[in-house]
Design a protein around this motif. Structure first.
Motif, PDB file in Angstrom:
ATOM      1  N   THR A 117      21.234  24.338 -22.578  1.00 39.66           N
ATOM      2  CA  THR A 117      22.414  23.973 -23.378  1.00 39.66           C
ATOM      3  C   THR A 117      23.129  25.224 -23.851  1.00 39.66           C
ATOM      4  O   THR A 117      24.359  25.326 -23.775  1.00 39.66           O
ATOM      5  N   ALA A 118      22.375  26.188 -24.348  1.00 35.88           N
ATOM      6  CA  ALA A 118      22.972  27.443 -24.819  1.00 35.88           C
ATOM      7  C   ALA A 118      23.675  28.166 -23.676  1.00 35.88           C
ATOM      8  O   ALA A 118      24.782  28.686 -23.852  1.00 35.88           O
ATOM      9  N   SER A 119      23.066  28.189 -22.515  1.00 34.52           N
ATOM     10  CA  SER A 119      23.661  28.862 -21.364  1.00 34.52           C
ATOM     11  C   SER A 119      24.986  28.223 -20.978  1.00 34.52           C
ATOM     12  O   SER A 119      25.969  28.923 -20.710  1.00 34.52           O
ATOM     13  N   ARG A 120      25.029  26.887 -20.967  1.00 31.17           N
ATOM     14  CA  ARG A 120      26.288  26.188 -20.669  1.00 31.17           C
ATOM     15  C   ARG A 120      27.346  26.531 -21.713  1.00 31.17           C
ATOM     16  O   ARG A 120      28.513  26.733 -21.385  1.00 31.17           O
ATOM     17  N   PHE A 121      26.951  26.592 -22.988  1.00 30.20           N
ATOM     18  CA  PHE A 121      27.878  26.920 -24.066  1.00 30.20           C
ATOM     19  C   PHE A 121      28.407  28.346 -23.915  1.00 30.20           C
ATOM     20  O   PHE A 121      29.605  28.591 -24.008  1.00 30.20           O
ATOM     21  N   LEU A 122      27.502  29.296 -23.671  1.00 30.50           N
ATOM     22  CA  LEU A 122      27.900  30.707 -23.566  1.00 30.50           C
ATOM     23  C   LEU A 122      28.885  30.943 -22.426  1.00 30.50           C
ATOM     24  O   LEU A 122      29.774  31.783 -22.541  1.00 30.50           O
ATOM     25  N   THR A 123      28.732  30.217 -21.340  1.00 34.78           N
ATOM     26  CA  THR A 123      29.630  30.422 -20.200  1.00 34.78           C
ATOM     27  C   THR A 123      30.819  29.464 -20.209  1.00 34.78           C
ATOM     28  O   THR A 123      31.816  29.721 -19.537  1.00 34.78           O
ATOM     29  N   GLY A 124      30.725  28.370 -20.969  1.00 37.68           N
ATOM     30  CA  GLY A 124      31.774  27.355 -20.932  1.00 37.68           C
ATOM     31  C   GLY A 124      32.804  27.426 -22.032  1.00 37.68           C
ATOM     32  O   GLY A 124      33.866  26.813 -21.934  1.00 37.68           O
ATOM     33  N   VAL A 125      32.518  28.161 -23.110  1.00 38.25           N
ATOM     34  CA  VAL A 125      33.483  28.284 -24.202  1.00 38.25           C
ATOM     35  C   VAL A 125      34.397  29.481 -23.937  1.00 38.25           C
ATOM     36  O   VAL A 125      33.930  30.586 -23.662  1.00 38.25           O
ATOM     37  N   ASP A 126      35.688  29.231 -24.008  1.00 36.78           N
ATOM     38  CA  ASP A 126      36.682  30.249 -23.676  1.00 36.78           C
ATOM     39  C   ASP A 126      37.069  31.054 -24.926  1.00 36.78           C
ATOM     40  O   ASP A 126      38.151  30.906 -25.465  1.00 36.78           O
ATOM     41  N   SER A 127      36.156  31.888 -25.389  1.00 30.78           N
ATOM     42  CA  SER A 127      36.392  32.760 -26.530  1.00 30.78           C
ATOM     43  C   SER A 127      35.847  34.142 -26.210  1.00 30.78           C
ATOM     44  O   SER A 127      34.874  34.255 -25.456  1.00 30.78           O
ATOM     45  N   PRO A 128      36.417  35.204 -26.781  1.00 33.06           N
ATOM     46  CA  PRO A 128      35.924  36.542 -26.488  1.00 33.06           C
ATOM     47  C   PRO A 128      34.558  36.842 -27.091  1.00 33.06           C
ATOM     48  O   PRO A 128      33.855  37.717 -26.613  1.00 33.06           O
ATOM     49  N   ILE A 129      34.177  36.111 -28.130  1.00 30.29           N
ATOM     50  CA  ILE A 129      32.869  36.307 -28.746  1.00 30.29           C
ATOM     51  C   ILE A 129      32.184  34.951 -28.809  1.00 30.29           C
ATOM     52  O   ILE A 129      32.661  34.033 -29.467  1.00 30.29           O
ATOM     53  N   VAL A 130      31.076  34.817 -28.081  1.00 31.12           N
ATOM     54  CA  VAL A 130      30.325  33.570 -28.034  1.00 31.12           C
ATOM     55  C   VAL A 130      28.887  33.891 -28.408  1.00 31.12           C
ATOM     56  O   VAL A 130      28.284  34.808 -27.847  1.00 31.12           O
ATOM     57  N   MET A 131      28.336  33.147 -29.366  1.00 29.91           N
ATOM     58  CA  MET A 131      27.033  33.489 -29.937  1.00 29.91           C
ATOM     59  C   MET A 131      26.047  32.333 -29.812  1.00 29.91           C
ATOM     60  O   MET A 131      26.430  31.177 -29.901  1.00 29.91           O
ATOM     61  N   TRP A 132      24.780  32.709 -29.656  1.00 29.94           N
ATOM     62  CA  TRP A 132      23.688  31.730 -29.590  1.00 29.94           C
ATOM     63  C   TRP A 132      22.657  32.125 -30.643  1.00 29.94           C
ATOM     64  O   TRP A 132      22.076  33.203 -30.582  1.00 29.94           O
ATOM     65  N   ASN A 133      22.425  31.257 -31.601  1.00 32.34           N
ATOM     66  CA  ASN A 133      21.442  31.450 -32.663  1.00 32.34           C
ATOM     67  C   ASN A 133      21.635  32.764 -33.423  1.00 32.34           C
ATOM     68  O   ASN A 133      20.680  33.466 -33.739  1.00 32.34           O
ATOM     69  N   ALA A 134      22.864  33.116 -33.686  1.00 29.73           N
ATOM     70  CA  ALA A 134      23.177  34.311 -34.472  1.00 29.73           C
ATOM     71  C   ALA A 134      24.353  34.002 -35.381  1.00 29.73           C
ATOM     72  O   ALA A 134      25.228  33.204 -35.037  1.00 29.73           O
ATOM     73  N   SER A 135      24.382  34.632 -36.522  1.00 26.98           N
ATOM     74  CA  SER A 135      25.438  34.406 -37.502  1.00 26.98           C
ATOM     75  C   SER A 135      26.765  35.001 -37.032  1.00 26.98           C
ATOM     76  O   SER A 135      26.812  36.126 -36.522  1.00 26.98           O
ATOM     77  N   THR A 136      27.843  34.270 -37.239  1.00 27.70           N
ATOM     78  CA  THR A 136      29.165  34.782 -36.897  1.00 27.70           C
ATOM     79  C   THR A 136      29.579  35.925 -37.824  1.00 27.70           C
ATOM     80  O   THR A 136      30.585  36.574 -37.587  1.00 27.70           O
ATOM     81  N   GLN A 137      28.783  36.211 -38.842  1.00 26.14           N
ATOM     82  CA  GLN A 137      29.047  37.368 -39.709  1.00 26.14           C
ATOM     83  C   GLN A 137      28.903  38.683 -38.950  1.00 26.14           C
ATOM     84  O   GLN A 137      29.385  39.707 -39.395  1.00 26.14           O
ATOM     85  N   PHE A 138      28.244  38.658 -37.800  1.00 24.49           N
ATOM     86  CA  PHE A 138      28.080  39.872 -37.003  1.00 24.49           C
ATOM     87  C   PHE A 138      29.370  40.289 -36.293  1.00 24.49           C
ATOM     88  O   PHE A 138      29.441  41.356 -35.710  1.00 24.49           O
ATOM     89  N   VAL A 139      30.375  39.429 -36.318  1.00 29.88           N
ATOM     90  CA  VAL A 139      31.630  39.727 -35.630  1.00 29.88           C
ATOM     91  C   VAL A 139      32.408  40.752 -36.444  1.00 29.88           C
ATOM     92  O   VAL A 139      33.084  40.446 -37.412  1.00 29.88           O
ATOM     93  N   ASP A 140      32.263  41.986 -36.031  1.00 26.94           N
ATOM     94  CA  ASP A 140      32.873  43.100 -36.742  1.00 26.94           C
ATOM     95  C   ASP A 140      32.902  44.287 -35.786  1.00 26.94           C
ATOM     96  O   ASP A 140      31.941  44.514 -35.051  1.00 26.94           O
TER      97      ASP A 140
END
Length: 88
Positions: free
Chosen positions: A22-45
């Protein structure tokens, strides 16, 4: 993923799941420059990614205007995988 690709900001998207397919499908299927699996979006910096201080945030595919050199035509897409990490 259809909902995210249609309605989200296309900046950062994350999934929390223990299911790797499921995570693999999400990581490759979401059209965003930053895609995360089990990590906080606070790391986007910029500092966290090693790109230095941010001067702006771009949600477009190509963000450079004016005279452009080869470096300015480079775009990035980040895949972040964690185990529940969060930023203190």
């Amino acid at each position: 993923m259809k909902h995210i690709n249609r309605h989200a900001s296309h900046h950062t998207d994350a999934i929390i799941t223990a299911d790797e397919p499921t995570a693999s499908r999400f990581l490759t299927g979401v059209d965003s420059p930053i895609v995360m699996w089990n990590a906080s979006t606070q790391f986007v910096d910029g500092g966290e990614f090693g790109t230095g201080a941010e001067i702006d945030i771009s949600t477009g595919r190509l963000h450079v205007r004016g005279p452009v050199a080869l470096e300015g035509l480079t775009t990035y897409r980040w895949l972040v995988m964690g185990t529940g990490h969060s930023r203190p």
